[in-house]
Design a protein around this motif. Sequence first.
Motif, PDB file in Angstrom:
ATOM      1  N   CYS A 133      33.287  31.173  -6.320  1.00 37.34           N
ATOM      2  CA  CYS A 133      34.312  30.711  -7.250  1.00 37.34           C
ATOM      3  C   CYS A 133      33.763  30.748  -8.665  1.00 37.34           C
ATOM      4  O   CYS A 133      32.665  31.251  -8.910  1.00 37.34           O
ATOM      5  N   ARG A 134      34.522  30.212  -9.590  1.00 34.73           N
ATOM      6  CA  ARG A 134      34.097  30.194 -10.988  1.00 34.73           C
ATOM      7  C   ARG A 134      32.772  29.446 -11.152  1.00 34.73           C
ATOM      8  O   ARG A 134      31.924  29.856 -11.937  1.00 34.73           O
ATOM      9  N   ASN A 135      32.618  28.352 -10.417  1.00 37.90           N
ATOM     10  CA  ASN A 135      31.371  27.593 -10.511  1.00 37.90           C
ATOM     11  C   ASN A 135      30.190  28.417 -10.020  1.00 37.90           C
ATOM     12  O   ASN A 135      29.093  28.325 -10.580  1.00 37.90           O
ATOM     13  N   CYS A 136      30.391  29.216  -8.992  1.00 38.07           N
ATOM     14  CA  CYS A 136      29.323  30.100  -8.508  1.00 38.07           C
ATOM     15  C   CYS A 136      28.918  31.073  -9.609  1.00 38.07           C
ATOM     16  O   CYS A 136      27.720  31.294  -9.834  1.00 38.07           O
ATOM     17  N   LEU A 137      29.903  31.661 -10.290  1.00 32.79           N
ATOM     18  CA  LEU A 137      29.592  32.584 -11.382  1.00 32.79           C
ATOM     19  C   LEU A 137      28.774  31.885 -12.464  1.00 32.79           C
ATOM     20  O   LEU A 137      27.801  32.449 -12.976  1.00 32.79           O
ATOM     21  N   ALA A 138      29.161  30.661 -12.795  1.00 36.29           N
ATOM     22  CA  ALA A 138      28.412  29.904 -13.800  1.00 36.29           C
ATOM     23  C   ALA A 138      26.991  29.621 -13.309  1.00 36.29           C
ATOM     24  O   ALA A 138      26.027  29.736 -14.073  1.00 36.29           O
ATOM     25  N   ASN A 139      26.855  29.269 -12.037  1.00 30.22           N
ATOM     26  CA  ASN A 139      25.522  29.016 -11.480  1.00 30.22           C
ATOM     27  C   ASN A 139      24.666  30.275 -11.511  1.00 30.22           C
ATOM     28  O   ASN A 139      23.473  30.225 -11.820  1.00 30.22           O
ATOM     29  N   TRP A 140      25.264  31.414 -11.186  1.00 32.39           N
ATOM     30  CA  TRP A 140      24.516  32.674 -11.206  1.00 32.39           C
ATOM     31  C   TRP A 140      24.097  33.031 -12.630  1.00 32.39           C
ATOM     32  O   TRP A 140      23.013  33.561 -12.852  1.00 32.39           O
ATOM     33  N   MET A 141      24.971  32.713 -13.602  1.00 30.36           N
ATOM     34  CA  MET A 141      24.615  32.972 -14.995  1.00 30.36           C
ATOM     35  C   MET A 141      23.446  32.075 -15.409  1.00 30.36           C
ATOM     36  O   MET A 141      22.502  32.530 -16.055  1.00 30.36           O
ATOM     37  N   ALA A 164      19.749  33.164 -16.632  1.00 29.56           N
ATOM     38  CA  ALA A 164      19.176  32.662 -17.881  1.00 29.56           C
ATOM     39  C   ALA A 164      17.819  32.020 -17.624  1.00 29.56           C
ATOM     40  O   ALA A 164      16.857  32.263 -18.360  1.00 29.56           O
ATOM     41  N   ASP A 165      17.736  31.213 -16.559  1.00 29.54           N
ATOM     42  CA  ASP A 165      16.465  30.579 -16.209  1.00 29.54           C
ATOM     43  C   ASP A 165      15.393  31.627 -15.941  1.00 29.54           C
ATOM     44  O   ASP A 165      14.255  31.511 -16.413  1.00 29.54           O
ATOM     45  N   ALA A 166      15.750  32.660 -15.195  1.00 30.85           N
ATOM     46  CA  ALA A 166      14.795  33.722 -14.854  1.00 30.85           C
ATOM     47  C   ALA A 166      14.321  34.477 -16.100  1.00 30.85           C
ATOM     48  O   ALA A 166      13.190  34.955 -16.140  1.00 30.85           O
ATOM     49  N   ALA A 167      15.203  34.557 -17.100  1.00 33.39           N
ATOM     50  CA  ALA A 167      14.861  35.265 -18.329  1.00 33.39           C
ATOM     51  C   ALA A 167      14.216  34.349 -19.370  1.00 33.39           C
ATOM     52  O   ALA A 167      13.875  34.800 -20.461  1.00 33.39           O
ATOM     53  N   GLY A 168      14.081  33.075 -19.024  1.00 31.87           N
ATOM     54  CA  GLY A 168      13.490  32.128 -19.962  1.00 31.87           C
ATOM     55  C   GLY A 168      14.429  31.731 -21.086  1.00 31.87           C
ATOM     56  O   GLY A 168      13.993  31.297 -22.150  1.00 31.87           O
ATOM     57  N   VAL A 169      15.730  31.862 -20.847  1.00 32.34           N
ATOM     58  CA  VAL A 169      16.740  31.514 -21.846  1.00 32.34           C
ATOM     59  C   VAL A 169      17.267  30.121 -21.528  1.00 32.34           C
ATOM     60  O   VAL A 169      17.688  29.857 -20.394  1.00 32.34           O
ATOM     61  N   GLY A 170      17.252  29.248 -22.511  1.00 29.98           N
ATOM     62  CA  GLY A 170      17.757  27.895 -22.301  1.00 29.98           C
ATOM     63  C   GLY A 170      19.270  27.878 -22.232  1.00 29.98           C
ATOM     64  O   GLY A 170      19.938  28.199 -23.212  1.00 29.98           O
ATOM     65  N   LEU A 171      19.803  27.574 -21.075  1.00 34.14           N
ATOM     66  CA  LEU A 171      21.248  27.497 -20.879  1.00 34.14           C
ATOM     67  C   LEU A 171      21.503  26.377 -19.883  1.00 34.14           C
ATOM     68  O   LEU A 171      21.004  26.415 -18.756  1.00 34.14           O
ATOM     69  N   SER A 172      22.258  25.389 -20.307  1.00 34.76           N
ATOM     70  CA  SER A 172      22.560  24.280 -19.406  1.00 34.76           C
ATOM     71  C   SER A 172      23.678  24.662 -18.441  1.00 34.76           C
ATOM     72  O   SER A 172      24.407  25.633 -18.665  1.00 34.76           O
ATOM     73  N   LYS A 173      23.821  23.870 -17.395  1.00 34.85           N
ATOM     74  CA  LYS A 173      24.904  24.069 -16.430  1.00 34.85           C
ATOM     75  C   LYS A 173      26.260  23.978 -17.130  1.00 34.85           C
ATOM     76  O   LYS A 173      27.151  24.793 -16.884  1.00 34.85           O
ATOM     77  N   GLU A 174      26.392  23.012 -18.031  1.00 39.98           N
ATOM     78  CA  GLU A 174      27.652  22.838 -18.756  1.00 39.98           C
ATOM     79  C   GLU A 174      27.944  24.034 -19.657  1.00 39.98           C
ATOM     80  O   GLU A 174      29.087  24.474 -19.773  1.00 39.98           O
ATOM     81  N   GLU A 175      26.902  24.555 -20.329  1.00 39.58           N
ATOM     82  CA  GLU A 175      27.094  25.722 -21.189  1.00 39.58           C
ATOM     83  C   GLU A 175      27.489  26.946 -20.368  1.00 39.58           C
ATOM     84  O   GLU A 175      28.366  27.720 -20.783  1.00 39.58           O
TER      85      GLU A 175
END
Length: 101
Positions: free
Chosen positions: A42-50, A54-65
């Motif tokens: 679902c949409r939440n899965c897409l956000a989690n995958w994003m 981001a985490d894997a790339a070392g980019v700071g991105l919160s769950k909310e963002e």
Amino acid sequence: MKQLEERQRIELEAAAFRTLVEHLRKRSDVQNIDLMNLAGFCRNCLANWMKDAADAAGVGLSKEEAREIIYGMPYEEWRARHQTEASDAQKAAFEAAKPQH
């Protein structure tokens, strides 16, 4: 099958992803539980995958963002505007398919 250069492939994948996200934003009538029951995401899965990417790339991105990127607005605002209470049938289908999620 035509071989794409890696950069071309990434650009095309990104364009397809943006189109999917825009489609899901327009189809607010389709509830996340319906997506989960039919497609296993679902949409939440897409956000989690994003966020995972981001985490894997070392980019700071919160769950909310990440959710705001997918929903096009803060998640709680989207829920207030578009989310309806799941029916008993939807909940039962979700529970039956849970191992696949």
